[in-house]
Motif scaffolding. Structure first.
Motif, PDB file in Angstrom:
ATOM      1  N   PRO A  67       0.843  -1.210   0.000  1.00 23.57           N
ATOM      2  CA  PRO A  67       0.000   0.000   0.000  1.00 23.57           C
ATOM      3  C   PRO A  67       0.876   1.258   0.000  1.00 23.57           C
ATOM      4  N   LYS A  68       0.549   2.182  -0.859  1.00 25.34           N
ATOM      5  CA  LYS A  68       1.342   3.402  -1.025  1.00 25.34           C
ATOM      6  C   LYS A  68       0.550   4.568  -0.439  1.00 25.34           C
ATOM      7  N   ILE A  69       1.107   5.171   0.581  1.00 19.62           N
ATOM      8  CA  ILE A  69       0.397   6.166   1.391  1.00 19.62           C
ATOM      9  C   ILE A  69       1.034   7.542   1.208  1.00 19.62           C
ATOM     10  N   ALA A  70       0.206   8.523   0.885  1.00 19.84           N
ATOM     11  CA  ALA A  70       0.673   9.913   0.838  1.00 19.84           C
ATOM     12  C   ALA A  70       0.750  10.462   2.260  1.00 19.84           C
ATOM     13  N   VAL A  71       1.916  10.949   2.641  1.00 19.21           N
ATOM     14  CA  VAL A  71       2.060  11.677   3.901  1.00 19.21           C
ATOM     15  C   VAL A  71       1.989  13.155   3.542  1.00 19.21           C
ATOM     16  N   VAL A  72       0.821  13.749   3.759  1.00 15.97           N
ATOM     17  CA  VAL A  72       0.568  15.122   3.314  1.00 15.97           C
ATOM     18  C   VAL A  72       1.143  16.090   4.340  1.00 15.97           C
ATOM     19  N   ASN A  73       2.122  16.871   3.911  1.00  9.93           N
ATOM     20  CA  ASN A  73       2.909  17.713   4.810  1.00  9.93           C
ATOM     21  C   ASN A  73       2.869  19.161   4.342  1.00  9.93           C
ATOM     22  N   VAL A  79       4.211  14.241   0.489  1.00 12.79           N
ATOM     23  CA  VAL A  79       3.626  15.145  -0.491  1.00 12.79           C
ATOM     24  C   VAL A  79       3.524  16.524   0.141  1.00 12.79           C
ATOM     25  N   ARG A  80       4.126  17.530  -0.462  1.00 15.62           N
ATOM     26  CA  ARG A  80       4.116  18.884   0.086  1.00 15.62           C
ATOM     27  C   ARG A  80       2.953  19.700  -0.483  1.00 15.62           C
ATOM     28  N   THR A  81       2.399  20.557   0.345  1.00 17.67           N
ATOM     29  CA  THR A  81       1.355  21.476  -0.109  1.00 17.67           C
ATOM     30  C   THR A  81       1.687  22.891   0.364  1.00 17.67           C
ATOM     31  N   THR A  82       0.884  23.842  -0.083  1.00 18.28           N
ATOM     32  CA  THR A  82       0.988  25.194   0.446  1.00 18.28           C
ATOM     33  C   THR A  82       0.716  25.178   1.945  1.00 18.28           C
ATOM     34  N   ALA A  83       1.216  26.193   2.661  1.00 18.33           N
ATOM     35  CA  ALA A  83       1.146  26.201   4.129  1.00 18.33           C
ATOM     36  C   ALA A  83       0.721  27.575   4.632  1.00 18.33           C
ATOM     37  N   MET A 128      -4.908  24.137  -1.375  1.00 26.41           N
ATOM     38  CA  MET A 128      -4.357  22.937  -0.750  1.00 26.41           C
ATOM     39  C   MET A 128      -5.135  21.684  -1.172  1.00 26.41           C
ATOM     40  N   VAL A 129      -6.459  21.788  -1.190  1.00 27.52           N
ATOM     41  CA  VAL A 129      -7.291  20.648  -1.590  1.00 27.52           C
ATOM     42  C   VAL A 129      -6.929  20.199  -3.000  1.00 27.52           C
ATOM     43  N   ASN A 130      -6.811  21.167  -3.892  1.00 28.41           N
ATOM     44  CA  ASN A 130      -6.495  20.829  -5.279  1.00 28.41           C
ATOM     45  C   ASN A 130      -5.058  20.366  -5.433  1.00 28.41           C
ATOM     46  N   ASP A 131      -4.173  20.905  -4.611  1.00 30.44           N
ATOM     47  CA  ASP A 131      -2.788  20.460  -4.581  1.00 30.44           C
ATOM     48  C   ASP A 131      -2.715  18.975  -4.206  1.00 30.44           C
ATOM     49  N   ILE A 132      -3.469  18.600  -3.166  1.00 27.47           N
ATOM     50  CA  ILE A 132      -3.505  17.202  -2.725  1.00 27.47           C
ATOM     51  C   ILE A 132      -4.083  16.317  -3.831  1.00 27.47           C
ATOM     52  N   GLU A 133      -5.167  16.775  -4.435  1.00 29.52           N
ATOM     53  CA  GLU A 133      -5.770  15.981  -5.513  1.00 29.52           C
ATOM     54  C   GLU A 133      -4.773  15.730  -6.643  1.00 29.52           C
ATOM     55  N   ALA A 134      -4.078  16.788  -7.067  1.00 33.73           N
ATOM     56  CA  ALA A 134      -3.145  16.649  -8.186  1.00 33.73           C
ATOM     57  C   ALA A 134      -2.055  15.633  -7.879  1.00 33.73           C
ATOM     58  N   ALA A 135      -1.525  15.656  -6.649  1.00 33.14           N
ATOM     59  CA  ALA A 135      -0.434  14.744  -6.285  1.00 33.14           C
ATOM     60  C   ALA A 135      -0.926  13.327  -6.034  1.00 33.14           C
ATOM     61  N   VAL A 136      -1.986  13.204  -5.236  1.00 31.37           N
ATOM     62  CA  VAL A 136      -2.423  11.890  -4.773  1.00 31.37           C
ATOM     63  C   VAL A 136      -3.248  11.169  -5.833  1.00 31.37           C
TER      64      VAL A 136
END
Length: 555
Positions: free
Chosen positions: A34-40, A73-77, A99-107
């Motif tokens: 299983p490949k898990i995004a660690v959203v940071n 996975v990095r996002t805006t902060a 941030m939501v769209n950033d997560i969607e694009a990466a994950v």
């Protein structure tokens, strides 16, 4: 186990991924896990995020120990106190949706199997919940703690005390040297603001919804309890992938009702209202959050009073049992059948919970106060909604009628206050601060704090379509008025000298002007363009009204 992140051996997708990930040090065995995004949302710009890189490493180790592979996975902060300087303050709320769209694009782009989201400052927790609801892959939200605070001349001092004191400096009631000393003492380490503001409120909401592990909110940043929560979350998210437990199994209408009850019980931030609605929208859960606040307002009294709502510190609240203890006290009212990310129902989770300090987190029969602290108001000036935040056991006047003094920006309002334009009996109207008008929703708290500094709290009311501090409001302040002025709301028609009537007990806010006069003004109104470009222009073009959570939707 069948995973969406795996592709047929020999295919181009399999081969190119293998080439990329082998170069990163992954084995062929790893590529089957299983490949898990660690959203940071780590950033050097704000202390609230400064510990997250270490947290992310810890989380990845836990995921590996549980049989998965973690990808950071990095996002805006965004930080309210840092990123509100530009764009008329509009980058704050707009960053939530970025941030939501950033997560969607990466994950979603990588088709990862799950997410472990490291929540810190105000907008990260709602963004993580929104992304979880949208993507609907196994997700655990990990609130990463509140910051330690200092003292100023023997009294507790935190970041919101500094914010409020700046309003007193602006009016000459506090010296710059004192403010400087306060700012040096207020923050003593990483984590979010220490009061019951938006960050701690939303961290608690994550647990109330069932999206954070039980007993993990609130928590002191970098404490042993926080590190244990991170480790447990790493194990649990891998298990969730194997079990197929997804956010939309958790984010049901009943779960949102439970979360609303908890916000009322903790006297949480008014910003929880729009954030919860946004989460419901992304999870496609048929919920009207404002109606839920109205429904439960007289049923759920405040059971705790954490600074600045009352005498207790966030540390005392955590020691008393935190979110789990609040849920336990609310148990007779809750929907106990809701499922949490543990796979168990809320009722099963609460079976072993005890309230350590019932004086800090009170039972339903002995609350801190009787009136609701998050009050939804409606009326001719706010046909959709407006929100008023009251302190626990509120003693201030709850009705006000006065004449309007109208401003188009916080700076203009502050100047008007300095010039003596705002006087006792006035209603300060600050408009053009909503999601479209700012765009991105400007912060309207500075004039509120300046009124306090001028000794006008309770003598002047405020009505605004802007965002207010999740911690402190002074006097009668109606915030987040919707429809906003820039979206054709009645707030756009208010003129200096108009009568405005506010009755918090009756939950009304009205513009006392004949309809025929308003019709004439409406016919002659012209909406100005301010030349906004870039991300905020895109945000303005797609943002929906506040009562829909201010989510982004393509036209």
């Amino acid at each position: 186990m069948e995973l969406r992140s795996n592709f047929e051996r020999g295919s181009s997708r399999w081969a190119t991924r293998r080439a990329q990930w082998r170069a990163l040090g992954l084995s062929d065995e790893d590529m089957e896990k299983p490949k898990i995004a660690v959203v940071n949302s780590s950033s050097d710009l704000a202390i609230c995020y400064s510990h997250l890189d270490q947290v992310a490493r810890w989380a990845k180790e836990a995921i590996r120990a549980a049989g998965g592979v973690g990808f950071e996975v990095r996002t805006t902060a965004p930080s309210d106190f840092i990123h509100s300087a530009g764009g008329r303050g509009g980058y704050i709320l707009a960053s939530r949706d970025l941030m939501v769209n950033d997560i969607e694009a990466a994950v979603e782009g990588a088709l990862l199997d799950g997410m472990l989201c490291l929540a810190s400052c105000d907008k990260t927790a709602p963004a993580h919940l929104m992304a979880a609801g949208r993507l609907d892959i196994p997700t655990v939200v990990v609130p990463c703690g509140y910051q330690p605070c200092g003292t100023f001349r023997g009294e507790h001092c935190d970041i919101e005390d500094v914010f409020l004191a700046a309003g007193h400096v602006a009016q000459g009631r506090l010296g710059i040297d004192e403010l400087t000393e306060m700012s040096e003492q207020a923050v003593r380490g990483p984590g979010v603001c220490a009061g019951m503001g938006t960050a701690n409120s939303m961290h608690i909401v994550c647990e109330a919804l069932g999206m954070a592990l039980p007993g993990t909110t609130p928590v002191a940043a970098n404490s042993p309890k926080m590190w244990q929560a991170v480790e447990d979350a790493g194990y649990r998210v891998v298990e969730m992938v194997r079990e197929g437990l997804k956010p939309r199994d958790v984010l049901t209408p009943a779960a949102f009702a439970n979360a609303v009850m908890v916000v009322l019980a903790i006297s949480g931030s008014i910003n929880c209202v729009k954030h919860l609605q946004a989460v419901a929208a992304e999870a496609e859960s048929d919920v009207d959050v404002c109606r839920l606040f109205e429904r439960y307002a007289d049923e759920v009294p405040p059971l705790s009073a954490v600074r600045p709502n009352g005498p207790h510190s966030i540390e005392q609240f955590e020691a008393a049992g935190g979110a789990a203890a609040v849920l336990k006290q609310l148990e007779p009212l809750l929907h106990r059948e809701t499922v949490t990310i543990t796979g168990r129902t809320l009722g099963e989770t609460l079976a072993g919970v005890a309230v350590a300090e019932p004086d800090v987190i009170r039972p339903l029969g002995d609350p801190m106060g009787r009136q609701p602290t998050v009050v939804v108001v409606r009326g001719s000036l706010a046909p959709a909604t407006g929100i008023v935040k009251l302190a626990v056991a509120e003693k201030r006047r709850l009705s006000f009628e006065g004449t309007a003094v109208v401003y188009e920006s916080p700076e203009d309002a502050l100047a008007g206050l300095r010039n003596g334009e705002v006087r006792e009996g006035h209603v300060l109207v600050l408009r053009g601060q909503g999601p479209k008008g700012s765009p991105g929703m400007g912060m309207a708290s500075r004039p509120v704090f300046a009124l306090d500094g001028a000794g006008l709290t309770g003598k002047v009311a405020v009505v605004t379509d802007g965002q207010l501090s999740g911690l402190v409001n002074k006097g009668i302040v109606v915030g987040e008025v919707s429809p906003e002025a820039a979206d054709g709301g009645p707030l756009a028609l208010v003129e200096n000298g108009d009568r405005i009537a506010i009755d918090v007990a009756a939950r009304t806010v009205d513009l006392v002007v004949p309809e025929e006069v308003l019709a004439e003004r409406r016919a002659g109104s012209v909406r100005a363009q301010d030349g906004t470009r870039g991300w905020l222009a895109l945000y303005r073009s797609a943002v929906r009204p506040l009562q829909e959570g201010a989510v982004l939707r393509a036209r």
